[in-house]
Scaffold this motif. Structure first.
Motif, PDB file in Angstrom:
ATOM      1  N   THR A 230      -0.796  -1.944  -3.941  1.00 43.21           N
ATOM      2  CA  THR A 230      -1.289  -0.674  -3.406  1.00 43.21           C
ATOM      3  C   THR A 230      -0.190   0.023  -2.620  1.00 43.21           C
ATOM      4  O   THR A 230       0.702  -0.631  -2.062  1.00 43.21           O
ATOM      5  CB  THR A 230      -2.511  -0.858  -2.491  1.00 43.21           C
ATOM      6  OG1 THR A 230      -2.106  -1.529  -1.286  1.00 43.21           O
ATOM      7  CG2 THR A 230      -3.620  -1.657  -3.182  1.00 43.21           C
ATOM      8  N   VAL A 231      -0.281   1.346  -2.563  1.00 46.50           N
ATOM      9  CA  VAL A 231       0.680   2.124  -1.781  1.00 46.50           C
ATOM     10  C   VAL A 231       0.580   1.758  -0.306  1.00 46.50           C
ATOM     11  O   VAL A 231       1.590   1.636   0.395  1.00 46.50           O
ATOM     12  CB  VAL A 231       0.443   3.633  -1.985  1.00 46.50           C
ATOM     13  CG1 VAL A 231       1.281   4.449  -1.003  1.00 46.50           C
ATOM     14  CG2 VAL A 231       0.785   4.038  -3.414  1.00 46.50           C
ATOM     15  N   THR A 232      -0.640   1.537   0.169  1.00 46.08           N
ATOM     16  CA  THR A 232      -0.838   1.197   1.583  1.00 46.08           C
ATOM     17  C   THR A 232      -0.152  -0.114   1.933  1.00 46.08           C
ATOM     18  O   THR A 232       0.539  -0.223   2.959  1.00 46.08           O
ATOM     19  CB  THR A 232      -2.338   1.098   1.898  1.00 46.08           C
ATOM     20  OG1 THR A 232      -2.958   2.362   1.633  1.00 46.08           O
ATOM     21  CG2 THR A 232      -2.565   0.725   3.350  1.00 46.08           C
ATOM     22  N   ALA A 233      -0.307  -1.133   1.069  1.00 43.33           N
ATOM     23  CA  ALA A 233       0.322  -2.429   1.331  1.00 43.33           C
ATOM     24  C   ALA A 233       1.842  -2.323   1.234  1.00 43.33           C
ATOM     25  O   ALA A 233       2.570  -2.922   2.032  1.00 43.33           O
ATOM     26  CB  ALA A 233      -0.201  -3.469   0.346  1.00 43.33           C
ATOM     27  N   ALA A 234       2.332  -1.557   0.258  1.00 44.01           N
ATOM     28  CA  ALA A 234       3.779  -1.368   0.122  1.00 44.01           C
ATOM     29  C   ALA A 234       4.337  -0.666   1.349  1.00 44.01           C
ATOM     30  O   ALA A 234       5.393  -1.036   1.879  1.00 44.01           O
ATOM     31  CB  ALA A 234       4.080  -0.558  -1.141  1.00 44.01           C
ATOM     32  N   ALA A 235       3.638   0.371   1.818  1.00 44.58           N
ATOM     33  CA  ALA A 235       4.081   1.112   2.999  1.00 44.58           C
ATOM     34  C   ALA A 235       4.114   0.216   4.226  1.00 44.58           C
ATOM     35  O   ALA A 235       5.047   0.273   5.033  1.00 44.58           O
ATOM     36  CB  ALA A 235       3.173   2.311   3.236  1.00 44.58           C
ATOM     37  N   SER A 236       3.095  -0.624   4.371  1.00 46.33           N
ATOM     38  CA  SER A 236       3.037  -1.524   5.526  1.00 46.33           C
ATOM     39  C   SER A 236       4.217  -2.493   5.520  1.00 46.33           C
ATOM     40  O   SER A 236       4.834  -2.743   6.564  1.00 46.33           O
ATOM     41  CB  SER A 236       1.716  -2.293   5.505  1.00 46.33           C
ATOM     42  OG  SER A 236       1.661  -3.220   6.562  1.00 46.33           O
ATOM     43  N   SER A 237       4.554  -3.032   4.361  1.00 50.24           N
ATOM     44  CA  SER A 237       5.655  -3.998   4.283  1.00 50.24           C
ATOM     45  C   SER A 237       7.000  -3.349   4.580  1.00 50.24           C
ATOM     46  O   SER A 237       7.918  -4.000   5.084  1.00 50.24           O
ATOM     47  CB  SER A 237       5.690  -4.652   2.903  1.00 50.24           C
ATOM     48  OG  SER A 237       6.117  -3.727   1.915  1.00 50.24           O
ATOM     49  N   LEU A 238       7.120  -2.048   4.266  1.00 50.59           N
ATOM     50  CA  LEU A 238       8.380  -1.338   4.470  1.00 50.59           C
ATOM     51  C   LEU A 238       8.421  -0.558   5.788  1.00 50.59           C
ATOM     52  O   LEU A 238       9.430   0.060   6.111  1.00 50.59           O
ATOM     53  CB  LEU A 238       8.615  -0.361   3.308  1.00 50.59           C
ATOM     54  CG  LEU A 238       8.840  -1.007   1.942  1.00 50.59           C
ATOM     55  CD1 LEU A 238       8.736   0.037   0.845  1.00 50.59           C
ATOM     56  CD2 LEU A 238      10.184  -1.708   1.897  1.00 50.59           C
ATOM     57  N   HIS A 239       7.289  -0.572   6.503  1.00 46.82           N
ATOM     58  CA  HIS A 239       7.183   0.107   7.799  1.00 46.82           C
ATOM     59  C   HIS A 239       7.325   1.625   7.666  1.00 46.82           C
ATOM     60  O   HIS A 239       8.002   2.280   8.462  1.00 46.82           O
ATOM     61  CB  HIS A 239       8.185  -0.462   8.808  1.00 46.82           C
ATOM     62  CG  HIS A 239       8.111  -1.953   8.911  1.00 46.82           C
ATOM     63  ND1 HIS A 239       7.056  -2.602   9.512  1.00 46.82           N
ATOM     64  CD2 HIS A 239       8.934  -2.926   8.440  1.00 46.82           C
ATOM     65  CE1 HIS A 239       7.241  -3.910   9.420  1.00 46.82           C
ATOM     66  NE2 HIS A 239       8.366  -4.125   8.776  1.00 46.82           N
ATOM     67  N   TYR A 240       6.695   2.173   6.631  1.00 47.88           N
ATOM     68  CA  TYR A 240       6.579   3.603   6.436  1.00 47.88           C
ATOM     69  C   TYR A 240       5.103   3.961   6.387  1.00 47.88           C
ATOM     70  O   TYR A 240       4.231   3.088   6.272  1.00 47.88           O
ATOM     71  CB  TYR A 240       7.232   4.036   5.112  1.00 47.88           C
ATOM     72  CG  TYR A 240       8.730   3.992   5.101  1.00 47.88           C
ATOM     73  CD1 TYR A 240       9.490   5.001   5.684  1.00 47.88           C
ATOM     74  CD2 TYR A 240       9.409   2.941   4.480  1.00 47.88           C
ATOM     75  CE1 TYR A 240      10.882   4.959   5.657  1.00 47.88           C
ATOM     76  CE2 TYR A 240      10.797   2.895   4.455  1.00 47.88           C
ATOM     77  CZ  TYR A 240      11.521   3.910   5.042  1.00 47.88           C
ATOM     78  OH  TYR A 240      12.886   3.878   5.025  1.00 47.88           O
ATOM     79  N   THR A 241       4.811   5.252   6.459  1.00 51.79           N
ATOM     80  CA  THR A 241       3.448   5.688   6.235  1.00 51.79           C
ATOM     81  C   THR A 241       3.177   5.707   4.737  1.00 51.79           C
ATOM     82  O   THR A 241       4.100   5.848   3.919  1.00 51.79           O
ATOM     83  CB  THR A 241       3.206   7.096   6.805  1.00 51.79           C
ATOM     84  OG1 THR A 241       4.018   8.039   6.080  1.00 51.79           O
ATOM     85  CG2 THR A 241       3.560   7.156   8.288  1.00 51.79           C
ATOM     86  N   ALA A 242       1.910   5.594   4.372  1.00 54.96           N
ATOM     87  CA  ALA A 242       1.545   5.646   2.953  1.00 54.96           C
ATOM     88  C   ALA A 242       1.936   6.986   2.350  1.00 54.96           C
ATOM     89  O   ALA A 242       2.358   7.062   1.195  1.00 54.96           O
ATOM     90  CB  ALA A 242       0.047   5.394   2.802  1.00 54.96           C
ATOM     91  N   SER A 243       1.814   8.054   3.140  1.00 53.60           N
ATOM     92  CA  SER A 243       2.172   9.384   2.662  1.00 53.60           C
ATOM     93  C   SER A 243       3.657   9.464   2.320  1.00 53.60           C
ATOM     94  O   SER A 243       4.045  10.021   1.281  1.00 53.60           O
ATOM     95  CB  SER A 243       1.824  10.433   3.716  1.00 53.60           C
ATOM     96  OG  SER A 243       2.281  11.718   3.331  1.00 53.60           O
ATOM     97  N   ALA A 244       4.503   8.893   3.177  1.00 52.31           N
ATOM     98  CA  ALA A 244       5.947   8.924   2.939  1.00 52.31           C
ATOM     99  C   ALA A 244       6.308   8.157   1.674  1.00 52.31           C
ATOM    100  O   ALA A 244       7.143   8.600   0.871  1.00 52.31           O
ATOM    101  CB  ALA A 244       6.686   8.350   4.138  1.00 52.31           C
TER     102      ALA A 244
END
Length: 305
Positions: free
Chosen positions: A19-33
Motif C-alpha cells: 500500500t502507498v500508506t505503508a510505503a510512505a510510513s517506511s520511507l518517512h514521507y506522507t502518502a500524498s508525497a
C-alpha cells in the motif's frame, strides 16, 4: 528514459509493502508525497505502472517488472558505493544505525566520540526504533546497520539476508526500592509476589522477562506497564514495584533504587546487524570494532559470563 533512484526506491517499497500508506510510513514521507512521486515515475516511463482497485493502488505487469528491476538497480548502487569506499585510502561515508534506548544512552555516546577521533570521515547518524523493529529496517534498506538484542528465553528470528556481529553480553539485574530486598543476590522466584513494572508483552524485553519468570514457576503481577527501562527505574525508586534492568540500563540508575544480582544469571547479547551484501564494507567493520572496544571499556564482556 531518465529514471530517478528516489522514485525507484518508492516503487520498491510499494511493491514490498502493498500500500502507498505503508510505503510512505517506511520511507518517512506522507502518502500524498509518495503518490505524487509515483505518478511522476509513471510519466517518466510513459506507461501505466499502477491501477486503482477500490481504494488500493496495485502494480500493473509493467509496474511489477520495473519494481523487480528497481531491486537490482538499487542493490547495484549500494555495491558501487561500497566498492568506491573500499578503493579510498581515507574513508568518508555517512551511515545510519538503528538504536534502542539503553544503547543510545549507555554505549553510543562514548563510542561515537572514539569513532570521531579515530575515523573522522565516518559520520554515524542514529534513529531510535523498538529493538524488535531494527532488523527489519536494516533488511528493507531503511538503515545501514542496527543494534539488536537477543535473549535465551526469547530468541530473535534472523532473516537469511542479514548477518550479525556480537558486541557484548549484558546481565539483567533486579531493580528494587532501596533497602527492600537486602543486598542480594536474589532468586527470581522470590519476586513472585512483588508488584512488577515492565514493558508490554509485544516488546522483546517484555516477552523475555515473562518467559524467564514462567520458567521459574510464576506469572508476573504487573501493576505498571511502561516501555523504557529509565522510566521503570524511576517508578521503582518511587517504591511502586520491581523490575529487571540491563547493565547498560543501570548507567541511568536513579537514587533510591537498589540493583541486585540474580542467583541464576539472565543474560542478553547485544549485536550489530547488517545486510550480508555489506560484509566487506570497511566503514562498517571500523564501527563494529570501535563499539566492541567501547563496550569492553565500560565493563561489558564480549562473551557470556
Amino acid at each position: 528514459m531518465d529514471l530517478s533512484l528516489h522514485r525507484l526506491r518508492m516503487l520498491r517499497e510499494l511493491h514490498r509493502r502493498g500500500t502507498v500508506t505503508a510505503a510512505a510510513s517506511s520511507l518517512h514521507y506522507t502518502a500524498s508525497a509518495v503518490s505524487q512521486q509515483l505518478a511522476q515515475l509513471e510519466r517518466d516511463v510513459g506507461a501505466r505502472l499502477f491501477e486503482r482497485i477500490g481504494r488500493r493502488v496495485q502494480l500493473t505487469e509493467l509496474g511489477t517488472l520495473l519494481a523487480e528491476h528497481a531491486e537490482e538497480i538499487l542493490g547495484a548502487v549500494e555495491r558501487a558505493s561500497m566498492a568506491l569506499e573500499e578503493a579510498q585510502e581515507a574513508i568518508t561515508v555517512r551511515l545510519t544505525t538503528g538504536v534502542f534506548a539503553t544503547v543510545a544512552a549507555g554505549l553510543l555516546p562514548k563510542a561515537m566520540d572514539t569513532l570521531a577521533g579515530r575515523h573522522p570521515g565516518i559520520q554515524l547518524r542514529t534513529k531510535q526504533l523498538a529493538p524488535e523493529a531494527t532488523a527489519v529496517a536494516v533488511r528493507d534498506g531503511e538503515l545501514d546497520l542496527a543494534f539488536v538484542i537477543d535473549y535465551a528465553d526469547a530468541p530473535m528470528p534472523w532473516d537469511s539476508s542479514l548477518l550479525g556481529s556480537q558486541i557484548a553480553v549484558e546481565r539483567l539485574h533486579v531493580a528494587a526500592p532501596a533497602g527492600t530486598l537486602g543486598s542480594g543476590p536474589v532468586d527470581l522466584a522470590d519476586l513472585a509476589d512483588q508488584p512488577w513494572i515492565l514493558s508490554g508483552p509485544k516488546s522483546h524485553f517484555g516477552t523475555a522477562v515473562r518467559a524467564a519468570c514462567l520458567r521459574n514457576g510464576f506469572d508476573l503481577r504487573i501493576t505498571h506497564e511502561v516501555e523504557e527501562q529509565s522510566t521503570a527505574m524511576s517508578m521503582v525508586a518511587a517504591g511502586l514495584g520491581v523490575t529487571l534492568v540491563s547493565d547498560l540500563g543501570l548507567q541511568l540508575r536513579p537514587p533510591g533504587m537498589d540493583a541486585l544480582a540474580l542467583t541464576a544469571p539472565i543474560t542478553r547479547t547485544v549485536s550489530i546487524v547488517y545486510r550480508s551484501t555489506a560484509l566487506r564494507r570497511p566503514a562498517l567493520n571500523l564501527i563494529i570494532d570501535v563499539v566492541r572496544s567501547t563496550a569492553a571499556e565500560i565493563g561489558l564482556s564480549a562473551v557470556g559470563r
